[in-house]
Scaffold this motif. Structure first.
Motif, short mmCIF file in Angstrom:
data_model
loop_
_atom_site.label_atom_id
_atom_site.label_comp_id
_atom_site.label_asym_id
_atom_site.label_seq_id
_atom_site.Cartn_x
_atom_site.Cartn_y
_atom_site.Cartn_z
N TRP A 128 -10.00 0.94 -18.88
CA TRP A 128 -8.67 1.27 -18.37
C TRP A 128 -8.52 0.95 -16.89
N GLY A 129 -9.60 0.44 -16.26
CA GLY A 129 -9.56 0.18 -14.83
C GLY A 129 -8.44 -0.74 -14.38
N PRO A 130 -8.32 -1.97 -14.90
CA PRO A 130 -7.25 -2.87 -14.44
C PRO A 130 -5.85 -2.28 -14.62
N THR A 131 -5.61 -1.64 -15.76
CA THR A 131 -4.28 -1.05 -15.99
C THR A 131 -4.00 0.08 -15.01
N PHE A 132 -5.00 0.94 -14.82
CA PHE A 132 -4.82 2.10 -13.95
C PHE A 132 -4.51 1.67 -12.51
N TRP A 133 -5.34 0.74 -12.00
CA TRP A 133 -5.15 0.35 -10.60
C TRP A 133 -3.92 -0.54 -10.42
N SER A 134 -3.53 -1.29 -11.43
CA SER A 134 -2.30 -2.07 -11.33
C SER A 134 -1.08 -1.17 -11.22
N ILE A 135 -1.09 -0.08 -11.97
CA ILE A 135 0.03 0.87 -11.89
C ILE A 135 0.08 1.51 -10.52
N LEU A 136 -1.09 1.89 -9.98
CA LEU A 136 -1.11 2.53 -8.67
C LEU A 136 -0.64 1.57 -7.57
N VAL A 137 -1.10 0.33 -7.62
CA VAL A 137 -0.67 -0.65 -6.61
C VAL A 137 0.82 -0.92 -6.74
N GLY A 138 1.34 -0.81 -7.95
CA GLY A 138 2.78 -1.04 -8.14
C GLY A 138 3.66 0.05 -7.58
N VAL A 139 3.10 1.21 -7.24
CA VAL A 139 3.91 2.32 -6.73
C VAL A 139 4.57 1.97 -5.41
N PRO A 140 3.86 1.49 -4.35
CA PRO A 140 4.55 1.15 -3.09
C PRO A 140 5.53 -0.01 -3.25
N VAL A 141 5.20 -0.97 -4.11
CA VAL A 141 6.14 -2.08 -4.34
C VAL A 141 7.43 -1.56 -4.94
N THR A 142 7.31 -0.61 -5.85
CA THR A 142 8.50 -0.02 -6.48
C THR A 142 9.35 0.71 -5.45
N ILE A 143 8.68 1.42 -4.53
CA ILE A 143 9.42 2.15 -3.50
C ILE A 143 10.24 1.18 -2.64
N VAL A 194 1.74 7.28 0.09
CA VAL A 194 1.19 6.59 -1.08
C VAL A 194 -0.13 5.91 -0.74
N PHE A 195 -0.21 5.34 0.46
CA PHE A 195 -1.45 4.68 0.87
C PHE A 195 -2.63 5.67 0.92
N PHE A 196 -2.36 6.86 1.47
CA PHE A 196 -3.43 7.86 1.55
C PHE A 196 -3.82 8.36 0.16
N VAL A 197 -2.85 8.49 -0.73
CA VAL A 197 -3.17 8.89 -2.09
C VAL A 197 -4.06 7.85 -2.76
N LEU A 198 -3.74 6.58 -2.54
CA LEU A 198 -4.56 5.51 -3.12
C LEU A 198 -5.98 5.56 -2.58
N LEU A 199 -6.14 5.79 -1.27
CA LEU A 199 -7.47 5.89 -0.69
C LEU A 199 -8.23 7.09 -1.26
N ALA A 200 -7.51 8.21 -1.44
CA ALA A 200 -8.17 9.39 -2.02
C ALA A 200 -8.65 9.11 -3.43
N LEU A 201 -7.84 8.36 -4.20
CA LEU A 201 -8.26 8.03 -5.57
C LEU A 201 -9.44 7.08 -5.60
N LEU A 202 -9.72 6.39 -4.52
CA LEU A 202 -10.91 5.53 -4.48
C LEU A 202 -12.19 6.35 -4.38
N GLY A 203 -12.07 7.67 -4.13
CA GLY A 203 -13.25 8.54 -4.10
C GLY A 203 -14.17 8.27 -2.94
N PRO A 204 -13.70 8.26 -1.71
CA PRO A 204 -14.61 8.01 -0.58
C PRO A 204 -15.62 9.14 -0.44
N GLN A 205 -16.90 8.77 -0.19
CA GLN A 205 -17.98 9.73 -0.04
C GLN A 205 -18.89 9.26 1.08
#
Length: 715
Positions: free
Chosen positions: A27-42, A92-103
């Motif tokens: 589900w990786g490509p679909t999931f991340w494509s949807i997330l990247v599409g959020v700022p474009v949609t805005i 949205v950018f910060f949400v995307l970074l948080a979903l990347l799971g930085p550690q």
């Protein structure tokens, strides 16, 4: 996992990303494509938000002005000046970074507490890792110490069958390095429980350690265990605040190994994983019943390899009057071992007298110490026993049977003979190993061990003895050597007995409903055993039917062996490294000298119980014992052997091999209480999750955007 930075000022930690849905997943490509599409949609929604009013231009003079207005209200100009759009995109950018799971990952973390537990048991001397498993464990622990931050603390525990605190909590890396480097291998089994109990103190915030640091529930300590997993599961233990991590050392079983067929089938154990080791697991001596002048040596060898082994077992003799060295070869036999199976062997040899024997396997494997086994043949010795009785024939018959006669030389006297000068001098000189008093007691305690039947020893502690009638046996100490194989005591009828509260330090042997009717108490290096009733009562009437039960001669024979200092001619006791060894000598001997295999000799004094307890038998091998007896020096020997199948099985436990089923993986798993702790080959890096900082940043942008929108600021 994506690595973005190598250096970090927080103690060598690296910034890494560990997204919950990796790109490589289904589900990786679909999931991340949807997330990247959020700022474009805005942005597209903002384009659609622009509305233009129709304008009629009456003159070409006004055309230029209309074009300038159109240019000013172009899409990109509106986007450039829209603060709300900027804030929404940042959220949205910060949400995307948080979903990347930085550690933040690395070998350490700021302010961490470590409990470093290093396994030093016999199997850790295996050489399947260079130079051996213990040195590899110490190297891993030193790497952890080197990676500690300035605020980190660590303590070090070495454990085998017992646990020792090598270093209390400290942040001094030099001290930790020195303490870890000083850890030496042991030759004993493994028990993780003691190490866990020591480390569990960290879970108690009221306890204080080392340099005054207090354990904290906010900062749970990490328990780093470096081991090969050769210990039983720890049942009934709660880890509490401890965060365990077990680093498994040793070569794992090769993948895809199959069990070869065995010719006999009964000696092959498919549940045992293979390892490169062959071990002697048992060695016992016995006298040939058909030929008493011959000694038989029985042993058992186990092959842990996945292939058959042909080897030679050599029998070596070690003289008592010579330093324990290579020994002299007296016999050898060939031993054929099936894959992952065992075989028994036997040597027959003429009675060599007091001597040490060694069986040595002629092969090389990963653990050399269990290729040797030792046995001791001691000097046969009869105990000298004095029986003071008024003609108790049941007692005398039990002490003069064929079996008892081999163990003791019995001398009978009458109670009135106690007052003669010869007997008084003999009692004070300690000429008898055991004195049995039947319904009579001396005025002063003799020099030697005693057994009182129907009488109490002299002394104030026994003046309060009281008579009781028809006591019923309720319980007896079957673990005591004097009551071994004694089973029918509840069937014994007793007419009358005397009971007293045993002095401090005594051991109750037989308990009745009226009180203890048999006990043993120490006395200035000797032991007094007391049985509160005898066979005969007043006027020679029978007081009990104990003499008709099997337990009566068994009890007396056990007493001859235990209190009579009877030294067995053949070493039938298995002594293991690290365990105390109880020795006996003549009653006139106060001190004995013991020569360990590789350590200097040491003197051991007689204990209050009349025995000699040696606590330095840490190495397998032959231990010579000597003491002065008049003008001569008497010598004996005892053997210490590993004989631990769990230590000889070098297959590491903790990580199941790849491709095995759940049932096949069970022998490899380590269970602590109800927790299954998965082992690892390498230390897991410390991890600090940072995604929540980005999530808070996104929330902040949303709140600012909400505030500006409602206040119409900059719009």
């Amino acid at each position: 996992m994506l690595l973005l930075a190598q250096a970090n000022p927080l103690g060598g930690l690296n910034l890494q990303f560990d997204p919950p849905v990796p790109w490589s997943s289904a589900w990786g490509p679909t999931f991340w494509s949807i997330l990247v599409g959020v700022p474009v949609t805005i942005i597209l929604l903002y384009f659609l938000k622009l509305r233009r009013k129709p304008v009629q231009v009456p003159s070409t003079f006004l055309w230029k002005r209309s074009m300038e207005d159109l240019h000013v209200n172009s899409l990109f100009q509106r986007l450039r000046r829209n603060l709300l759009l900027f804030l929404q995109l940042m959220a949205v950018f910060f949400v995307l970074l948080a979903l990347l799971g930085p550690q933040m990952k690395g070998s350490t973390r700021v302010g961490q507490r470590y409990v470093i537990a290093i396994d030093t048991s016999a199997s850790m001397s295996a050489t399947d890792l260079e130079p051996n498993r213990l040195d590899e464990a110490k190297t891993r622990a030193l790497d952890l110490v080197d990676s500690m931050g300035s605020q980190d603390l660590a303590m070090v525990i070495a454990f085998s069958d017992t646990a020792r605190v090598i270093s209390t909590y400290t942040g001094n890396k030099g001290q930790l390095r020195d303490r870890i480097a000083s850890i030496a291998p042991s030759r004993t089994g493994t028990s993780l429980r003691e190490a866990l109990e020591v480390a569990a103190g960290l879970a108690n915030p009221s306890k204080q350690f080392g340099e005054g640091e207090i354990a904290s529930e906010v900062q749970p300590p990490r328990l780093m265990v470096y081991t090969d997993g050769g210990f039983p599961d720890v049942e009934g233990f709660s880890l509490g605040n401890l965060i365990p991590e077990i680093v498994v050392l040793g070569q794992p079983p090769a993948q895809g190994q199959s069990l070869p067929s065995s010719n006999d089938g009964e000696t092959t154990d498919p549940a045992v994983p293979p390892s490169n080791n062959v071990a002697v697991l048992a060695l016992q001596t016995a006298r040939n019943e058909e030929r008493p002048d011959q000694i038989q040596l029985f042993g058992r060898v186990r092959n842990y390899r996945d292939e058959p082994v042909e080897t030679v077992a050599r029998l070596l003799r070690h003289e008592l009057d010579e330093p324990i060295g290579e020994g002299r070869l007296i016999d050898a036999i060939e031993v054929s071992l099936p894959a992952r199976g065992s075989r028994s062997f036997k040597f027959d040899l003429p009675d060599p007298g007091p001597v040490g024997l060694e069986v040595r396997l002629d092969l090389q494997d990963d653990l050399e110490q269990d290729n040797h086994a030792y046995a001791a043949i001691g000097r046969p010795r009869q105990a000298r026993v004095l029986v003071v009785t008024a003609g108790n024939r049941y007692l005398l018959n039990a002490l003069t049977t064929a079996t008892a006669g081999d163990a003791a030389e019995v001398v009978e006297i009458r109670p009135e003979d106690l007052e003669t000068d010869d007997i008084q001098r003999a009692l004070l000189a300690g000429l008898y190993d055991l004195i049995v008093f039947d319904r009579v007691a001396p005025s002063d305690p003799p020099v030697g061990n005693t057994l009182y039947l129907g009488a109490m020893p002299p002394g104030e502690a026994f003046e309060q003895a009281r008579p009781v009638e028809a006591p019923i046996v309720l319980d007896w100490d079957i673990s005591h050597p004097m009551l071994q194989y004694v089973r029918d005591l509840p069937l014994v009828l007793i007419r009358e007995a005397r009971v007293v509260e045993p002095p401090p330090g005594s051991t109750t042997l037989i308990e009745s409903d009226k009180g203890p009717i048999a006990f043993i108490t120490p006395r200035e290096g000797y032991s007094d055993a007391v049985v509160g009733f005898s066979i005969y009562g007043e006027e020679r009437a029978l007081n009990t039917d104990w003499h008709t039960k099997l337990s009566f001669p068994v009890f007396l024979y056990n007493t001859l062996r235990f209190l009579g200092n009877v030294e067995e001619g053949l070493g039938d006791q298995v002594q293991q490294p690290g365990q105390p060894v109880v020795l006996r000598a003549a009653p006139t001997v106060d001190e004995i000298t013991i020569d360990p295999p590789r350590e200097p000799s040491s003197d051991v004094r007689r204990s209050d119980l009349g025995t000699f307890v040696f606590n330095g038998a840490d190495e397998p091998g032959l231990y010579r014992v000597s003491w002065e007896s008049g003008d001569a020096i008497e010598q004996s020997v005892f053997a210490v052997n590993l004989f631990d199948a769990r230590e000889s099985n070098l297959a590491p436990r903790g990580i199941p091999p790849e491709g095995v089923t759940g049932r096949e993986a069970e022998p490899y798993l380590i269970k602590i209480g109800y927790t299954e702790v998965a082992g690892t080959r390498t230390s897991q890096p410390a991890r600090l999750d940072r995604w929540w900082w980005l999530a808070l940043g996104a929330l902040g942008f949303v709140l600012v955007e909400w505030y500006i929108y409602n206040r119409r600021v900059y719009i």
